[in-house]
Design a protein around this motif. Structure first.
Motif, PDB file in Angstrom:
ATOM      1  N   GLU A  83      63.549  70.670  22.317  1.00 54.52           N
ATOM      2  CA  GLU A  83      63.613  70.938  23.755  1.00 54.52           C
ATOM      3  C   GLU A  83      65.050  70.817  24.252  1.00 54.52           C
ATOM      4  OE1 GLU A  83      59.228  69.768  25.542  1.00 54.52           O
ATOM      5  OE2 GLU A  83      60.805  68.237  25.557  1.00 54.52           O
ATOM      6  N   VAL A  84      65.894  70.085  23.518  1.00 53.93           N
ATOM      7  CA  VAL A  84      67.306  69.982  23.903  1.00 53.93           C
ATOM      8  C   VAL A  84      67.984  71.352  23.879  1.00 53.93           C
ATOM      9  CG1 VAL A  84      67.566  67.599  23.116  1.00 53.93           C
ATOM     10  CG2 VAL A  84      68.015  69.454  21.538  1.00 53.93           C
ATOM     11  N   HIS A  85      67.497  72.251  23.027  1.00 55.70           N
ATOM     12  CA  HIS A  85      68.083  73.591  22.936  1.00 55.70           C
ATOM     13  C   HIS A  85      67.433  74.552  23.926  1.00 55.70           C
ATOM     14  CE1 HIS A  85      70.324  72.332  19.474  1.00 55.70           C
ATOM     15  NE2 HIS A  85      69.226  72.090  18.773  1.00 55.70           N
ATOM     16  N   PHE A  86      66.128  74.700  23.825  1.00 53.24           N
ATOM     17  CA  PHE A  86      65.473  75.788  24.555  1.00 53.24           C
ATOM     18  C   PHE A  86      65.273  75.465  26.033  1.00 53.24           C
ATOM     19  CE2 PHE A  86      64.046  76.009  20.056  1.00 53.24           C
ATOM     20  CZ  PHE A  86      64.838  77.095  19.720  1.00 53.24           C
ATOM     21  N   GLY A  87      65.167  74.181  26.363  1.00 53.97           N
ATOM     22  CA  GLY A  87      65.189  73.817  27.780  1.00 53.97           C
ATOM     23  C   GLY A  87      66.557  74.063  28.381  1.00 53.97           C
ATOM     24  N   LYS A  88      67.595  73.735  27.598  1.00 51.39           N
ATOM     25  CA  LYS A  88      68.970  73.953  28.047  1.00 51.39           C
ATOM     26  C   LYS A  88      69.224  75.437  28.302  1.00 51.39           C
ATOM     27  CE  LYS A  88      72.058  71.650  25.910  1.00 51.39           C
ATOM     28  NZ  LYS A  88      72.897  71.117  24.819  1.00 51.39           N
ATOM     29  N   PHE A  89      68.716  76.289  27.410  1.00 39.44           N
ATOM     30  CA  PHE A  89      68.946  77.721  27.572  1.00 39.44           C
ATOM     31  C   PHE A  89      68.287  78.245  28.850  1.00 39.44           C
ATOM     32  CE2 PHE A  89      69.151  77.915  22.679  1.00 39.44           C
ATOM     33  CZ  PHE A  89      70.474  77.491  22.721  1.00 39.44           C
ATOM     34  N   ALA A  90      67.116  77.713  29.179  1.00 41.57           N
ATOM     35  CA  ALA A  90      66.464  78.110  30.435  1.00 41.57           C
ATOM     36  C   ALA A  90      67.341  77.732  31.625  1.00 41.57           C
ATOM     37  CB  ALA A  90      65.086  77.459  30.540  1.00 41.57           C
ATOM     38  N   SER A  91      67.943  76.534  31.567  1.00 44.60           N
ATOM     39  CA  SER A  91      68.834  76.112  32.650  1.00 44.60           C
ATOM     40  C   SER A  91      70.051  77.023  32.751  1.00 44.60           C
ATOM     41  CB  SER A  91      69.281  74.667  32.426  1.00 44.60           C
ATOM     42  OG  SER A  91      68.203  73.769  32.573  1.00 44.60           O
ATOM     43  N   GLY A 122      68.067  74.731  37.533  1.00 49.58           N
ATOM     44  CA  GLY A 122      68.790  74.636  36.273  1.00 49.58           C
ATOM     45  C   GLY A 122      69.839  73.546  36.227  1.00 49.58           C
ATOM     46  N   HIS A 123      69.709  72.524  37.086  1.00 54.98           N
ATOM     47  CA  HIS A 123      70.751  71.495  37.148  1.00 54.98           C
ATOM     48  C   HIS A 123      70.766  70.573  35.934  1.00 54.98           C
ATOM     49  CE1 HIS A 123      67.146  69.453  38.760  1.00 54.98           C
ATOM     50  NE2 HIS A 123      67.674  68.365  38.226  1.00 54.98           N
ATOM     51  N   PHE A 124      69.657  70.456  35.212  1.00 51.25           N
ATOM     52  CA  PHE A 124      69.549  69.541  34.059  1.00 51.25           C
ATOM     53  C   PHE A 124      69.787  70.326  32.772  1.00 51.25           C
ATOM     54  CE2 PHE A 124      66.787  67.231  30.948  1.00 51.25           C
ATOM     55  CZ  PHE A 124      67.501  66.045  30.925  1.00 51.25           C
ATOM     56  N   HIS A 125      70.600  69.773  31.869  1.00 51.44           N
ATOM     57  CA  HIS A 125      71.002  70.524  30.684  1.00 51.44           C
ATOM     58  C   HIS A 125      70.427  69.977  29.389  1.00 51.44           C
ATOM     59  CE1 HIS A 125      74.718  72.561  32.726  1.00 51.44           C
ATOM     60  NE2 HIS A 125      73.554  73.100  33.071  1.00 51.44           N
ATOM     61  N   PHE A 126      69.402  69.115  29.450  1.00 48.41           N
ATOM     62  CA  PHE A 126      68.658  68.689  28.263  1.00 48.41           C
ATOM     63  C   PHE A 126      69.607  68.235  27.144  1.00 48.41           C
ATOM     64  CE2 PHE A 126      66.175  71.647  30.653  1.00 48.41           C
ATOM     65  CZ  PHE A 126      64.847  71.297  30.497  1.00 48.41           C
ATOM     66  N   ILE A 129      67.855  63.993  23.201  1.00 44.47           N
ATOM     67  CA  ILE A 129      66.451  63.622  23.011  1.00 44.47           C
ATOM     68  C   ILE A 129      66.232  62.250  23.648  1.00 44.47           C
ATOM     69  CG2 ILE A 129      64.700  63.014  21.299  1.00 44.47           C
ATOM     70  CD1 ILE A 129      65.965  65.010  19.401  1.00 44.47           C
ATOM     71  N   GLY A 130      65.180  62.136  24.445  1.00 48.51           N
ATOM     72  CA  GLY A 130      64.878  60.877  25.113  1.00 48.51           C
ATOM     73  C   GLY A 130      65.321  60.821  26.554  1.00 48.51           C
ATOM     74  N   ASP A 131      66.109  61.801  27.023  1.00 49.26           N
ATOM     75  CA  ASP A 131      66.496  61.821  28.436  1.00 49.26           C
ATOM     76  C   ASP A 131      65.256  62.013  29.305  1.00 49.26           C
ATOM     77  OD1 ASP A 131      69.102  61.495  27.742  1.00 49.26           O
ATOM     78  OD2 ASP A 131      69.720  63.558  28.136  1.00 49.26           O
ATOM     79  N   SER A 132      65.218  61.315  30.431  1.00 51.22           N
ATOM     80  CA  SER A 132      64.032  61.323  31.290  1.00 51.22           C
ATOM     81  C   SER A 132      63.952  62.594  32.132  1.00 51.22           C
ATOM     82  CB  SER A 132      64.046  60.099  32.210  1.00 51.22           C
ATOM     83  OG  SER A 132      63.006  60.173  33.163  1.00 51.22           O
ATOM     84  N   TYR A 133      62.782  63.229  32.102  1.00 47.74           N
ATOM     85  CA  TYR A 133      62.539  64.376  32.976  1.00 47.74           C
ATOM     86  C   TYR A 133      62.279  63.916  34.408  1.00 47.74           C
ATOM     87  CZ  TYR A 133      62.008  67.537  28.962  1.00 47.74           C
ATOM     88  OH  TYR A 133      62.223  68.298  27.841  1.00 47.74           O
ATOM     89  N   VAL A 134      61.567  62.823  34.549  1.00 46.00           N
ATOM     90  CA  VAL A 134      61.187  62.345  35.883  1.00 46.00           C
ATOM     91  C   VAL A 134      62.427  61.919  36.660  1.00 46.00           C
ATOM     92  CG1 VAL A 134      59.866  60.618  37.150  1.00 46.00           C
ATOM     93  CG2 VAL A 134      58.913  61.626  35.075  1.00 46.00           C
ATOM     94  N   ALA A 135      63.297  61.150  36.004  1.00 47.57           N
ATOM     95  CA  ALA A 135      64.496  60.673  36.691  1.00 47.57           C
ATOM     96  C   ALA A 135      65.414  61.828  37.086  1.00 47.57           C
ATOM     97  CB  ALA A 135      65.245  59.682  35.798  1.00 47.57           C
ATOM     98  N   ASN A 136      65.395  62.889  36.298  1.00 48.17           N
ATOM     99  CA  ASN A 136      66.270  64.027  36.582  1.00 48.17           C
ATOM    100  C   ASN A 136      65.572  65.148  37.345  1.00 48.17           C
ATOM    101  OD1 ASN A 136      68.983  63.549  35.068  1.00 48.17           O
ATOM    102  ND2 ASN A 136      67.404  62.906  33.612  1.00 48.17           N
ATOM    103  N   LYS A 137      64.338  64.907  37.750  1.00 50.61           N
ATOM    104  CA  LYS A 137      63.583  65.844  38.596  1.00 50.61           C
ATOM    105  C   LYS A 137      63.505  67.241  37.971  1.00 50.61           C
ATOM    106  CE  LYS A 137      64.783  63.329  42.818  1.00 50.61           C
ATOM    107  NZ  LYS A 137      65.411  63.391  44.167  1.00 50.61           N
ATOM    108  N   VAL A 138      62.973  67.287  36.754  1.00 50.01           N
ATOM    109  CA  VAL A 138      62.829  68.533  36.009  1.00 50.01           C
ATOM    110  C   VAL A 138      61.347  68.905  35.959  1.00 50.01           C
ATOM    111  CG1 VAL A 138      63.238  69.698  33.810  1.00 50.01           C
ATOM    112  CG2 VAL A 138      64.828  67.928  34.601  1.00 50.01           C
ATOM    113  N   PRO A 139      60.967  70.127  36.320  1.00 46.90           N
ATOM    114  CA  PRO A 139      59.551  70.543  36.266  1.00 46.90           C
ATOM    115  C   PRO A 139      59.116  70.840  34.825  1.00 46.90           C
ATOM    116  CG  PRO A 139      60.897  72.377  36.993  1.00 46.90           C
ATOM    117  CD  PRO A 139      61.828  71.200  36.861  1.00 46.90           C
TER     118      PRO A 139
END
Length: 773
Positions: A83-91, A122-126, A129-139
């Motif tokens: 998810e660090v790669h493909f979530g980042k690409f979406a951002s 797209g503010h969060f760049h994943f 691994i282990g970074d919080s989605y909730v704290a960074n407000k990522v859907p």
């Protein structure tokens, strides 16, 4: 003259003859017609009942598919594995920032579309691994819902493939159940990964081609064209997600070649066709399965380029001309003309290592016994340092200042700290006996007896004669003038005598892009120098196909460079036997972990039946050679054509991986595993022979029976028992698969945490699970 009987006279004669016939002769046809009518009615009812059973079964597995994929999808609320790669690409898509990836854009664009639908910016760049989605407000749930939805549809499509192929409900349920209850398919479709899109596209290509093939006796009809084009679209989505989608083209292409070969047969069962007609068939398939998919493939790249208009982390993978098509690009703002006697830093484009030298020398002998020149070491160094500074000198030693360096100029490079001149000569490099050593010599030697060995040509990639040599913007190769070798480096570190820095040598193969360097900066140039102050440039444009070709070259090159080892990589011979998996995520406090592994029972059964199928085909061929025909025509046709097609899909999605040198993981087997499940379901049908339609309708053995009543034959009793056996086999297989699926669920869903004893019970083979102590 005798006259021929008139039609009326003939009719009268037939009426008289009919009156003289026995009464029962008029009665028998009525009974036969009544029997046929009842048989037809019974057949229609059986078909309707069969369709109802299929629809109910399809509905059930679809619901279960959505439940198993969506259950607990919000856990964990942290970045997991790739998810660090493909979530980042979406951002990056949402921020319109250019990035580079070795995979085509289709599936990543789908993720970006989901993010756009839910209003994510797209503010969060994943990053980790282990970074919080909730704290960074990522859907993140919305992102994960896309592959979960596609994974659930894959379950439905698997059932439809079996149903369209004419298999019974138990056979369909076996094939579908092995996908439904597979932990690997579930795990891969609950995260922000590409494989759900890939596997669904592959399954759809099989389904659509089967529906197209069933219309082979209605060529060029609207439905025929519809399923042909949909097959091509599915194939395009497959290869537009990952390049391994090419294997589906091989599967469908092989089937098409066999079909076309059959059409050429002048003795074919349904009549020969003319060569012009055959040409139409060939052209239609080429259009639907090659040209249209390629156009769809190009379309996704057009969208990719249209969205990514801003400079970003992918710039360095592209040529300067490409980079100048992006707004905010550093080259538009900071590219500076390089002049003779400037001090520059030179950095390798791929490894990011600087051209470096220091006072230490090469050892007298290398580990393999070869002798070096004992000259000053020239290496690649990853950090900026004063030992990376080189002064660029003209070949003619002209002292005039202010002259720009041009493309194809001959130059010398002086190492500032040691005051020596760069040189290459016919001495083997430390690691590559076929490549030349790079070293440095004193100015007296450089401008004296060794002046030719210190000459290098600046060759700008794609540059024109006389083009200015610039920092950042000019990607170039440094070609040794006398020997015509290109300066090159690689990531294997040198021994301790070189402080484990990178080797620099002369590569005899000039064309590879790994020879490309960039003049990064001019440290000697003051910040207020006029050359650093430039007017704002306009963003340039390039034709789409030129950008597409450049990106393709870069993608293929870097894809082939993914050869480094990985702790969870595996070899293709591991996959059918599920020898090891991949650790996706761990949580130390709760002892939770996500470990990517398939359902062992399902995988081992499917792999075993692949071998059984090969054995059946082999035994049948040997029997036919000896004049023994053990199978009826319908059974053999289904075994070779339908099951054989599934086996072909497995083989074409599996064996090519043995030819690859890149990193491979268990998830690469998922398309082949789906095909192996189809083979499993079809062999259940073959073993129990549950199809009652492969024989003519049975008749009473009493030739005098004239009433509607008929006897139940041994064949029909056997068919009933076979169907019961198929249901029993279906129940046993799915019960075992369900038990195994449930046992490994904590590793698939990531909860609950397991004790040491519970973890050890799940280490069936080489599963390197966490928290086993």
């Amino acid at each position: 003259m005798a006259r021929s009987p008139t039609p009326q006279g003939s009719l009268r004669q037939r009426n008289v003859a009919s009156k003289q016939a026995p009464v029962e002769s008029a009665f028998v046809p009525e009974v036969e017609l009544d029997k046929l009518s009842k048989a037809a009615l019974s057949s229609r009812r059986n078909i309707q009942r069969g369709e109802l059973e299929h629809k109910l079964a399809l509905t059930l597995v679809t619901i279960l598919g959505f439940v198993t994929r969506f259950w607990g999808i919000s856990h964990p609320d942290e970045v997991v594995f790739d998810e660090v790669h493909f979530g980042k690409f979406a951002s990056y898509y949402l921020q319109r920032t250019y990035f580079f990836d070795v995979h085509p854009p289709f599936a990543k664009l789908l993720f970006a579309f989901v993010g756009w639908l839910v209003g994510y910016d797209g503010h969060f760049h994943f990053d980790n691994i282990g970074d919080s989605y909730v704290a960074n407000k990522v859907p993140y749930v919305a992102f994960r819902a896309l592959p979960a939805f596609l994974g659930a549809l894959t379950v439905s499509v698997t059932y439809l493939i079996m149903w369209e192929s004419g298999y019974s409900v138990p056979a369909c349920l076996v094939a579908t159940g092995l996908i439904l209850l597979d932990n690997a398919h579930i795990g891969q479709t609950r995260l922000i990964l590409l494989d759900a899109t890939l596997v669904l596209a592959m399954a759809c290509s099989l389904l659509f081609y089967i529906k197209f093939y069933k219309l082979r006796h209605e060529p060029f009809s609207r439905k025929w064209w519809k399923w042909l084009i949909l097959t091509g679209f599915a194939l395009s989505c497959d290869i537009s997600t990952k390049y391994v989608g090419l294997f589906a083209f091989v599967t469908i292409g092989s089937a098409v070649i066999i079909d076309l070969w059959d059409l050429l047969d002048i003795k074919r069962r349904y009549g020969a066709i003319s060569m012009p007609e055959f040409g139409k068939h060939f052209a239609a398939r080429a259009f639907g399965l090659i040209i249209l998919p390629f156009l769809f493939y190009l379309f996704w790249f057009q969208v990719h380029f249209s969205v990514l208009t801003r400079s970003g982390p992918g710039d360095d993978f592209m040529t300067p001309e490409f980079q100048e098509t992006l707004s905010d690009n550093v080259m538009l703002a900071s590219a500076v003309d390089i002049q003779y006697y400037d001090t520059i830093t030179i950095r390798h484009k791929e490894t990011k290592a600087y051209l470096h030298s220091h006072t230490d020398t090469y050892p007298l002998r290398y580990d393999d016994g070869r002798i070096s020149s004992q000259g000053q070491q020239v290496t690649g160094y990853p950090h900026n340092d004063t030992n990376n500074y080189w002064q660029i000198l003209p070949a003619d030693n002209d002292q005039k200042l202010g002259r720009n360096v041009k493309n194809q100029d001959l130059v010398r490079l002086r190492h500032i700290v040691t005051d020596k001149i760069l040189l290459s000569h016919d001495v083997a490099s430390p690691y590559y006996p076929t490549n030349q050593e790079f070293t440095c010599v004193t100015p007296e030697e450089a401008f004296g007896e060794r002046q030719n060995d210190t000459l290098f040509e600046i060759r700008i990639e794609g540059g024109k004669t006389g083009q200015d040599f610039k920092t950042v913007a000019s990607h170039f190769k440094l070609i040794h003038f006398p020997s015509k070798v290109a300066m090159w480096t690689h990531t294997t570190p040198l021994p301790e005598w070189a402080y484990r820095q990178q080797e620099i040598n002369g590569n005899k193969q000039i064309t590879p892009s790994s020879n490309v360097w960039i003049a990064e900066d001019i440290p000697s140039l003051p910040e207020d120098d006029a050359r650093r102050h430039k007017e704002q440039r306009k963003v340039k444009s390039l034709p789409f196909l030129r950008k597409w070709f450049e990106l393709q070259r870069s993608m293929f090159y870097h894809n082939n460079k993914l050869t480094s080892s990985h702790p969870y990589s595996s070899q293709p011979y591991h996959w059918p036997f599920l020898l090891r998996g991949v650790s996706f995520w761990t949580q130390n406090d709760t002892r939770q972990q996500i470990y990517f592994v398939g359902n062992p029972i399902g995988w081992w059964l499917a792999s075993s039946l692949l071998a059984v199928f090969a054995g059946i085909i082999g035994a049948d061929q040997v029997s036919l050679r000896r004049g023994i025909d053990a199978l009826d025509h319908r059974t053999r046709s289904r075994l070779y054509n339908s099951t054989g097609f599934f086996f072909l899909a497995w083989a074409t999605h599996y064996f090519p991986f043995f030819l690859m040198g890149r990193q491979l993981f268990l998830h690469h087997y998922l398309p082949a595993h789906l095909a192996s499940c189809l083979v499993t379901g079809s062999l259940v049908e073959f073993i129990f022979n549950t199809d009652p339609a492969d024989e003519e309708p049975s008749r009473s053995k009493n030739p005098k029976a004239t009433g509607p009543r008929r006897h139940i034959t041994a064949r029909e009793r056997f068919a009933g028992k076979s169907m019961a056996g198929a249901w029993i086999a279906c129940f046993v297989i799915l019960a075992a698969a369900a038990a195994s699926w449930y046992f490994f669920l904590p590793l698939t869903y990531g909860y609950p945490g397991l004790s040491v004893e519970e973890v050890l019970r799940r280490k069936w083979l080489g599963y390197d699970l966490h928290f086993a102590k």
